[in-house]
Design an enzyme around this catalytic site. Structure first.
Site, PDB file in Angstrom:
ATOM      1  N   LYS A 185       0.845  -1.200   0.000  1.00  0.00           N
ATOM      2  CA  LYS A 185       0.000   0.000   0.000  1.00  0.00           C
ATOM      3  C   LYS A 185       0.881   1.250   0.000  1.00  0.00           C
ATOM      4  O   LYS A 185       0.680   2.165  -0.777  1.00  0.00           O
ATOM      5  CB  LYS A 185      -0.912  -0.044   1.220  1.00  0.00           C
ATOM      6  CG  LYS A 185      -1.886   1.107   1.295  1.00  0.00           C
ATOM      7  CD  LYS A 185      -2.823   0.916   2.470  1.00  0.00           C
ATOM      8  CE  LYS A 185      -3.660   2.159   2.701  1.00  0.00           C
ATOM      9  NZ  LYS A 185      -4.554   2.021   3.845  1.00  0.00           N
ATOM     10  N   GLU A 191      10.774  -4.692   4.026  1.00  0.00           N
ATOM     11  CA  GLU A 191      10.856  -6.113   3.685  1.00  0.00           C
ATOM     12  C   GLU A 191      10.454  -6.329   2.223  1.00  0.00           C
ATOM     13  O   GLU A 191      11.121  -7.043   1.466  1.00  0.00           O
ATOM     14  CB  GLU A 191       9.912  -6.947   4.571  1.00  0.00           C
ATOM     15  CG  GLU A 191      10.277  -6.988   6.030  1.00  0.00           C
ATOM     16  CD  GLU A 191       9.578  -5.914   6.858  1.00  0.00           C
ATOM     17  OE1 GLU A 191       9.325  -4.808   6.317  1.00  0.00           O
ATOM     18  OE2 GLU A 191       9.288  -6.168   8.037  1.00  0.00           O
ATOM     19  N   GLY A 245      -4.755  -2.411   5.130  1.00  0.00           N
ATOM     20  CA  GLY A 245      -4.020  -3.577   4.640  1.00  0.00           C
ATOM     21  C   GLY A 245      -4.685  -4.900   4.989  1.00  0.00           C
ATOM     22  O   GLY A 245      -4.883  -5.764   4.138  1.00  0.00           O
ATOM     23  N   GLU A 331      -3.966  -7.085  15.114  1.00  0.00           N
ATOM     24  CA  GLU A 331      -3.514  -5.759  14.681  1.00  0.00           C
ATOM     25  C   GLU A 331      -4.660  -4.744  14.842  1.00  0.00           C
ATOM     26  O   GLU A 331      -4.430  -3.557  15.036  1.00  0.00           O
ATOM     27  CB  GLU A 331      -3.016  -5.790  13.233  1.00  0.00           C
ATOM     28  CG  GLU A 331      -1.998  -4.695  12.931  1.00  0.00           C
ATOM     29  CD  GLU A 331      -1.321  -4.820  11.572  1.00  0.00           C
ATOM     30  OE1 GLU A 331      -2.004  -4.683  10.547  1.00  0.00           O
ATOM     31  OE2 GLU A 331      -0.104  -5.034  11.530  1.00  0.00           O
ATOM     32  N   HIS A 362      -2.999 -33.410  17.957  1.00  0.00           N
ATOM     33  CA  HIS A 362      -1.811 -34.154  18.360  1.00  0.00           C
ATOM     34  C   HIS A 362      -0.698 -33.213  18.789  1.00  0.00           C
ATOM     35  O   HIS A 362       0.462 -33.606  18.846  1.00  0.00           O
ATOM     36  CB  HIS A 362      -1.368 -35.061  17.202  1.00  0.00           C
ATOM     37  CG  HIS A 362      -2.462 -36.015  16.810  1.00  0.00           C
ATOM     38  ND1 HIS A 362      -2.677 -37.213  17.444  1.00  0.00           N
ATOM     39  CD2 HIS A 362      -3.467 -35.879  15.907  1.00  0.00           C
ATOM     40  CE1 HIS A 362      -3.738 -37.808  16.911  1.00  0.00           C
ATOM     41  NE2 HIS A 362      -4.238 -37.010  15.983  1.00  0.00           N
ATOM     42  N   LYS A 472       9.830  -0.586  13.727  1.00  0.00           N
ATOM     43  CA  LYS A 472      10.358  -0.282  12.384  1.00  0.00           C
ATOM     44  C   LYS A 472      11.426   0.803  12.480  1.00  0.00           C
ATOM     45  O   LYS A 472      12.481   0.709  11.847  1.00  0.00           O
ATOM     46  CB  LYS A 472       9.223   0.244  11.480  1.00  0.00           C
ATOM     47  CG  LYS A 472       8.205  -0.796  11.051  1.00  0.00           C
ATOM     48  CD  LYS A 472       7.226  -0.159  10.071  1.00  0.00           C
ATOM     49  CE  LYS A 472       6.022  -1.025   9.823  1.00  0.00           C
ATOM     50  NZ  LYS A 472       4.981  -0.362   9.048  1.00  0.00           N
TER      51      LYS A 472
HETATM   52  O1  F6P Z   1       2.762  -4.340   9.920  1.00  0.00           O
HETATM   53  C1  F6P Z   1       2.272  -3.101   9.624  1.00  0.00           C
HETATM   54  C2  F6P Z   1       1.701  -2.998   8.278  1.00  0.00           C
HETATM   55  O2  F6P Z   1       1.522  -1.647   8.053  1.00  0.00           O
HETATM   56  C3  F6P Z   1       0.406  -3.778   8.085  1.00  0.00           C
HETATM   57  O3  F6P Z   1      -0.678  -3.146   8.630  1.00  0.00           O
HETATM   58  C4  F6P Z   1       0.364  -3.875   6.598  1.00  0.00           C
HETATM   59  O4  F6P Z   1      -0.574  -4.806   6.180  1.00  0.00           O
HETATM   60  C5  F6P Z   1       1.784  -4.255   6.312  1.00  0.00           C
HETATM   61  O5  F6P Z   1       2.548  -3.501   7.243  1.00  0.00           O
HETATM   62  C6  F6P Z   1       2.271  -4.005   4.914  1.00  0.00           C
HETATM   63  O6  F6P Z   1       2.186  -2.668   4.533  1.00  0.00           O
HETATM   64  P1  F6P Z   1       2.298  -2.221   3.035  1.00  0.00           P
HETATM   65  O7  F6P Z   1       1.170  -2.803   2.270  1.00  0.00           O
HETATM   66  O8  F6P Z   1       2.270  -0.718   3.034  1.00  0.00           O
HETATM   67  O9  F6P Z   1       3.616  -2.730   2.502  1.00  0.00           O
END
Ligand code: F6P
Length: 507
Positions: A185, A191, A245, A331, A362, A472
């Site tokens: 988004k 990452e 998200g 969340e 199990h 972060k």
């Molecule tokens: O972990 C925080 C967060 O902002 C989530 O709410 C979101 O789904 C995820 O990171 C990924 O964010 P983005 O779509 O902006 O990469």
């Protein structure tokens, strides 16, 4: 809410239920198992094995009214800015209306055209790169709808910044035949961008840098950044700030899913979601599946004080559903202040966990049956199967029914405490006709609105997630030190600093 008469009445009522056993409730009322249920369009919610009575449901309904739940539902579904800390709507319901607003319609058509092309033979594999809400929804749904998926197209999900994930996802893929969809988004999530850059270099090595861009599509609310990354404008799909998200599966975030199952199945999933949206808006509380699930959640969390609940789908295809609900719920509900910034004053979001049955039996069911803590369970099962091994399915479902029965009624033994089952352990069974795109959409919306119901009663904003920000920021600072672009922070605590030092020496 805790100052209201409705909340106080529930406290008193809970005390009346001290010492009451589910065995007694069922024995005194043979119709209980049929009466304490609600049904909507192929979804049955049997909540009779919870520690509650008809009076509880009436008192919880009064609590919902006192919290103004009906008004909150209308506001959310009509696109009012219910995400108050970010001053915007949480309008995921708009994504799945049969008459979507033009911008949504346009994007769905864009997705369908792209998906048709992607299914046409150029690609062998599609890799969704995203994390959190940009991963869990499509990953969960692609696994859930595996029996509807294109058989010659391998759709995979890459989320973790751990290079081992990149290696395992790509190790047997042909870069020349692989499409990557970068879903973010914000298009700033470190990452996702790290994985996307690695993927681009991996493709460029095979096909040359000038052709690498055509192997990428992007889904984002930040199209400029996606274009800077090298994605063609035609292959960039919109997200809007009014879609959170973890609520975004019905948006272009579901593009990889649409490529896997096709636009028609995707549309059926949206129709299932919409059905539950309208049911949530109109059904009276005692017949309203998401509201009931949320009110029982409040009952278990706030009045019985149970801090966790387990989501146990008896369906291997739903293996990722507990992880999906975990993000959705934790969340959204992991907050300690109300929307107006004042202390919540009550317990809020529980810990959510789970695994598909029968595997969990199990592993952790021992604790569910005899542990010192009570863990309410949501069992999810399906009447009809998506394969031809009826014998397996009968056995699977027999286990679901048996687990709920054993938890509720137990088998007390005075002669041997080790083999004694006290019972009286609550569970809810969600029994669905069949796992289809439509019923999957219903399940997703059911849990979304469960979470919303609880948030409305707690007075918290379920649509922000400020709690993930501090980690972060700190990681960015530490990463800069690890790459030598910053010096250690002298004010850092000695534990963190010596761990970093040890890592640097040994990496
Ligand atoms: O972990 C925080 C967060 O902002 C989530 O709410 C979101 O789904 C995820 O990171 C990924 O964010 P983005 O779509 O902006 O990469």
């Amino acid at each position: 809410m805790q100052d209201t008469g409705e909340w106080q009445a529930l406290i008193a009522h809970r005390e009346e239920l001290d010492g009451v056993h589910l065995r007694g409730l069922f024995a005194a009322d043979p119709s209980r198992g049929e009466r304490l249920t609600a049904e909507a369009d192929g979804l049955l919610l049997d909540y009779s094995k919870n520690r509650l009575t008809d009076e509880t449901v009436a008192l919880l309904a009064a609590l919902a009214d006192a919290a103004g739940l009906r008004g909150w539902i209308e506001a959310m579904l009509d696109g009012e800015p219910v995400n108050s800390t970010e001053n915007r709507p949480a309008w995921h319901a708009a994504l799945r209306r049969p008459d979507p607003v033009p911008e949504v319609r346009e994007e769905l058509d864009h997705m369908a055209a792209f998906a048709a092309q992607a299914r046409g033979g150029r690609w062998q594999s599609v890799v969704n790169i995203g994390i959190g809400g940009s991963d869990l929804g499509p990953a969960m749904a692609a696994a859930a709808l595996d029996s509807y998926a294109h058989t010659d197209l391998d759709v995979r999900f890459l989320s973790n910044v751990d290079g081992a994930h990149f290696r395992s996802v790509t190790k047997d893929l042909d870069p020349a035949r692989t499409l990557f969809i970068v879903v973010s988004k914000t298009f700033t999530t470190v990452e996702t961008l790290t994985n996307a850059r690695t993927a681009r270099a991996w493709v460029a090595d095979a096909v040359g840098p000038e052709r690498a861009g055509s192997h990428f599509a992007a889904v984002t609310a930040n199209p400029e950044k996606a274009q800077d990354f090298g994605v063609d404008a035609d292959s960039i799909f919109a997200m809007w700030d009014w879609v959170g998200g973890r609520y975004s599966l019905g948006s272009a975030v579901g593009l990889s899913l649409m490529i896997a199952v096709g636009p028609d199945a995707f549309a059926e999933m949206l129709a299932g979601m919409h059905h539950v949206d309208e049911h949530f808006r109109t059904a009276p509380w005692a017949e309203n599946l998401p509201a009931l699930l949320g009110l029982i959640g409040i009952w278990n969390r706030n009045f019985w004080g149970w801090p966790t609940y387990a989501v146990l789908p008896y369906a291997q295809e739903l293996s990722l559903f507990p992880a999906y609900v975990q993000q959705l719920d934790m969340e959204s509900s992991g907050k300690s202040v109300r929307a107006d910034g004042t202390p919540a004053g009550t317990a809020t979001g529980p810990v959510v966990w789970g695994q598909p049955g029968t595997n969990g039996q199990h592993a952790f069911h021992q604790l569910l049956h005899q542990g010192a803590d009570i863990v309410p369970v949501d069992f999810i099962g399906f009447c009809r199967l998506n394969h031809n091994r009826l014998g397996h399915h009968d056995l699977l479902m027999a286990n679901l029914f048996a687990q709920a029965e054993a938890l509720a009624f137990g088998a007390p033994r005075t002669d041997d405490p080790h083999r004694s089952f006290e019972g009286n352990r609550p569970s809810t069974v969600i029994l669905v006709d069949q796992l289809t795109p439509r019923s999957l959409g219903q399940l997703v919306a059911l849990y979304e609105h469960k979470v919303f119901t609880q948030a409305a009663i707690w007075g918290i904003n379920p649509f922000d997630q400020w709690g993930v920000e501090l980690g972060k920021t700190l990681a960015t600072a530490i990463a800069a030190e690890l790459t030598g672009t910053a010096t250690p922070d002298p004010s850092r605590d000695s534990s963190t600093q010596s761990l970093i030092n040890r890592y640097v020496v040994n990496r």
